[in-house]
Write a protein that holds these residues in place. Structure first.
Motif, mmCIF file in Angstrom:
data_model
loop_
_atom_site.group_PDB
_atom_site.id
_atom_site.type_symbol
_atom_site.label_atom_id
_atom_site.label_comp_id
_atom_site.label_asym_id
_atom_site.label_seq_id
_atom_site.Cartn_x
_atom_site.Cartn_y
_atom_site.Cartn_z
ATOM 1 N N GLY A 1 23.018 12.210 -1.817
ATOM 2 C CA GLY A 1 22.761 13.102 -2.932
ATOM 3 C C GLY A 1 21.650 14.054 -2.571
ATOM 4 O O GLY A 1 20.965 13.866 -1.567
ATOM 5 N N PRO A 2 21.440 15.085 -3.381
ATOM 6 C CA PRO A 2 20.350 16.024 -3.095
ATOM 7 C C PRO A 2 18.999 15.349 -3.326
ATOM 8 O O PRO A 2 18.845 14.527 -4.224
ATOM 9 N N ARG A 3 18.033 15.663 -2.481
ATOM 10 C CA ARG A 3 16.681 15.104 -2.607
ATOM 11 C C ARG A 3 15.712 16.265 -2.818
ATOM 12 O O ARG A 3 15.755 17.260 -2.107
ATOM 13 N N ASN A 4 14.819 16.099 -3.791
ATOM 14 C CA ASN A 4 13.944 17.175 -4.221
ATOM 15 C C ASN A 4 12.524 17.011 -3.679
ATOM 16 O O ASN A 4 11.563 17.219 -4.397
ATOM 17 N N VAL A 5 12.392 16.597 -2.420
ATOM 18 C CA VAL A 5 11.071 16.451 -1.808
ATOM 19 C C VAL A 5 11.176 16.955 -0.380
ATOM 20 O O VAL A 5 12.182 16.745 0.294
ATOM 21 N N ASN A 6 10.129 17.599 0.090
ATOM 22 C CA ASN A 6 10.080 18.085 1.457
ATOM 23 C C ASN A 6 9.916 16.894 2.407
ATOM 24 O O ASN A 6 9.014 16.080 2.242
ATOM 25 N N ASP A 7 10.786 16.812 3.400
ATOM 26 C CA ASP A 7 10.783 15.729 4.385
ATOM 27 C C ASP A 7 9.441 15.635 5.117
ATOM 28 O O ASP A 7 8.886 14.557 5.290
ATOM 29 N N ASP A 8 8.897 16.782 5.546
ATOM 30 C CA ASP A 8 7.615 16.800 6.260
ATOM 31 C C ASP A 8 6.486 16.270 5.380
ATOM 32 O O ASP A 8 5.619 15.529 5.838
ATOM 33 N N THR A 9 6.500 16.659 4.108
ATOM 34 C CA THR A 9 5.471 16.210 3.170
ATOM 35 C C THR A 9 5.523 14.699 2.991
ATOM 36 O O THR A 9 4.490 14.027 2.980
ATOM 37 N N LEU A 10 6.722 14.163 2.875
ATOM 38 C CA LEU A 10 6.886 12.723 2.678
ATOM 39 C C LEU A 10 6.401 11.944 3.897
ATOM 40 O O LEU A 10 5.681 10.955 3.770
ATOM 41 N N VAL A 11 6.749 12.395 5.092
ATOM 42 C CA VAL A 11 6.297 11.722 6.314
ATOM 43 C C VAL A 11 4.781 11.815 6.443
ATOM 44 O O VAL A 11 4.117 10.822 6.766
ATOM 45 N N ALA A 12 4.225 12.979 6.178
ATOM 46 C CA ALA A 12 2.765 13.139 6.261
ATOM 47 C C ALA A 12 2.068 12.188 5.298
ATOM 48 O O ALA A 12 1.030 11.593 5.627
ATOM 49 N N TYR A 13 2.640 12.019 4.117
ATOM 50 C CA TYR A 13 2.064 11.113 3.124
ATOM 51 C C TYR A 13 2.128 9.663 3.600
ATOM 52 O O TYR A 13 1.149 8.927 3.533
ATOM 53 N N LEU A 14 3.297 9.241 4.101
ATOM 54 C CA LEU A 14 3.439 7.870 4.605
ATOM 55 C C LEU A 14 2.485 7.613 5.770
ATOM 56 O O LEU A 14 1.861 6.550 5.855
ATOM 57 N N GLU A 15 2.359 8.580 6.669
ATOM 58 C CA GLU A 15 1.437 8.438 7.798
ATOM 59 C C GLU A 15 0.003 8.293 7.313
ATOM 60 O O GLU A 15 -0.743 7.446 7.815
ATOM 61 N N ALA A 16 -0.376 9.112 6.339
ATOM 62 C CA ALA A 16 -1.746 9.041 5.814
ATOM 63 C C ALA A 16 -2.027 7.669 5.202
ATOM 64 O O ALA A 16 -3.096 7.086 5.416
ATOM 65 N N VAL A 17 -1.064 7.146 4.453
ATOM 66 C CA VAL A 17 -1.235 5.826 3.834
ATOM 67 C C VAL A 17 -1.407 4.754 4.907
ATOM 68 O O VAL A 17 -2.329 3.937 4.849
ATOM 69 N N PHE A 18 -0.536 4.746 5.918
ATOM 70 C CA PHE A 18 -0.619 3.697 6.932
ATOM 71 C C PHE A 18 -1.800 3.872 7.877
ATOM 72 O O PHE A 18 -2.368 2.884 8.347
ATOM 73 N N ASN A 19 -2.202 5.102 8.146
ATOM 74 C CA ASN A 19 -3.408 5.301 8.947
ATOM 75 C C ASN A 19 -4.626 4.768 8.197
ATOM 76 O O ASN A 19 -5.514 4.150 8.784
ATOM 77 N N GLU A 20 -4.654 4.989 6.889
ATOM 78 C CA GLU A 20 -5.736 4.470 6.043
ATOM 79 C C GLU A 20 -5.730 2.938 6.043
ATOM 80 O O GLU A 20 -6.777 2.300 6.165
ATOM 81 N N ILE A 21 -4.558 2.344 5.913
ATOM 82 C CA ILE A 21 -4.450 0.884 5.888
ATOM 83 C C ILE A 21 -4.911 0.296 7.218
ATOM 84 O O ILE A 21 -5.642 -0.695 7.251
ATOM 85 N N GLU A 22 -4.514 0.926 8.323
ATOM 86 C CA GLU A 22 -4.902 0.420 9.644
ATOM 87 C C GLU A 22 -6.408 0.385 9.833
ATOM 88 O O GLU A 22 -6.924 -0.465 10.552
ATOM 89 N N GLU A 23 -7.106 1.289 9.168
ATOM 90 C CA GLU A 23 -8.566 1.336 9.302
ATOM 91 C C GLU A 23 -9.255 0.170 8.605
ATOM 92 O O GLU A 23 -10.369 -0.189 8.968
ATOM 93 N N VAL A 24 -8.623 -0.431 7.602
ATOM 94 C CA VAL A 24 -9.305 -1.465 6.809
ATOM 95 C C VAL A 24 -8.759 -2.874 6.996
ATOM 96 O O VAL A 24 -9.344 -3.831 6.508
ATOM 97 N N ILE A 25 -7.629 -3.027 7.704
ATOM 98 C CA ILE A 25 -7.081 -4.367 7.879
ATOM 99 C C ILE A 25 -7.751 -5.069 9.058
ATOM 100 O O ILE A 25 -8.334 -4.438 9.932
ATOM 101 N N ASP A 26 -7.642 -6.383 9.046
ATOM 102 C CA ASP A 26 -8.185 -7.207 10.113
ATOM 103 C C ASP A 26 -7.227 -7.158 11.300
ATOM 104 O O ASP A 26 -6.078 -7.589 11.183
ATOM 105 N N PRO A 27 -7.673 -6.654 12.465
ATOM 106 C CA PRO A 27 -6.759 -6.532 13.603
ATOM 107 C C PRO A 27 -6.287 -7.879 14.161
ATOM 108 O O PRO A 27 -5.321 -7.932 14.914
ATOM 109 N N LEU A 28 -6.938 -8.962 13.782
ATOM 110 C CA LEU A 28 -6.551 -10.283 14.278
ATOM 111 C C LEU A 28 -5.602 -11.014 13.329
ATOM 112 O O LEU A 28 -5.151 -12.118 13.642
ATOM 113 N N SER A 29 -5.318 -10.428 12.185
ATOM 114 C CA SER A 29 -4.413 -11.055 11.211
ATOM 115 C C SER A 29 -2.986 -10.538 11.395
ATOM 116 O O SER A 29 -2.766 -9.488 11.985
#
Length: 172
Positions: free
Chosen positions: A88-116
């Motif tokens: 179906g048609p999607r009403n969101v820019n693909d680049d914007t969505l990827v940039a948002y997901l990357e920002a969220v996961f980059n933020e999460i990587e900064e605060v999680i325990d690397p040994l867990s």
């Protein structure tokens, strides 16, 4: 990707490596006389490949690539994916969505325990007029979280509790 984008050669090398790992696990079970375990690995692998194939109908090729390469880029996580997608048609820019997901996961990587250990599950749902990406993370998570500003045309639902974070993006 907050990190360098993978080249075609790197993508193929990672995919080949993962495929060979699956074959080696199957062979190990067969060598140990466990054909039922080998069968389970084959069924699990083919099911995962089928789910990845369904992503092509989502309508976001860059999100599809981001999800398919997630394990290779965000090595702190082990991911699984389920899809229920109608085109179906999607009403969101693909680049914007990827940039948002990357920002969220980059933020999460900064605060999680690397040994867990962290398991992340992506549940992709799409009908003709609405779609969602639900991200569920299991693992030792920090008590606080950032307030995220939603990209245009997206609704965000987020809950976090002890060792479980559910983040849902909903669009039209």
């Amino acid at each position: 990707m907050g990190k360098e984008e993978l080249t075609s050669s790197e993508l193929l090398a990672f995919a080949r490596h993962d495929f060979l790992n699956d074959l080696q696990i199957i062979l190990m079970h067969l060598d140990l006389g466990n054909p039922s375990e080998a069968r389970k690995v084959i069924l699990k692998t083919t099911k995962a490949m089928g789910q990845r194939t369904l992503l092509s109908g989502f309508g976001f090729p860059k999100v599809q690539q981001w999800l398919l390469t997630f394990d290779w880029v965000y090595t702190a996580f082990r991911s699984t994916l389920t899809c229920a997608i109608k085109k179906g048609p999607r009403n969101v820019n693909d680049d914007t969505l990827v940039a948002y997901l990357e920002a969220v996961f980059n933020e999460i990587e900064e605060v999680i325990d690397p040994l867990s250990d962290y398991d992340v599950h992506f549940d992709i749902f799409a009908e003709e007029k609405e779609w969602s990406i639900t991200i569920t993370i299991n693992g030792e998570l920090p008590e606080t979280k950032e307030t995220r500003i939603s990209p245009d045309n997206l609704k965000i639902e987020e809950t976090i509790s002890h060792n479980l974070w559910v983040f849902k993006l909903i669009g039209q």
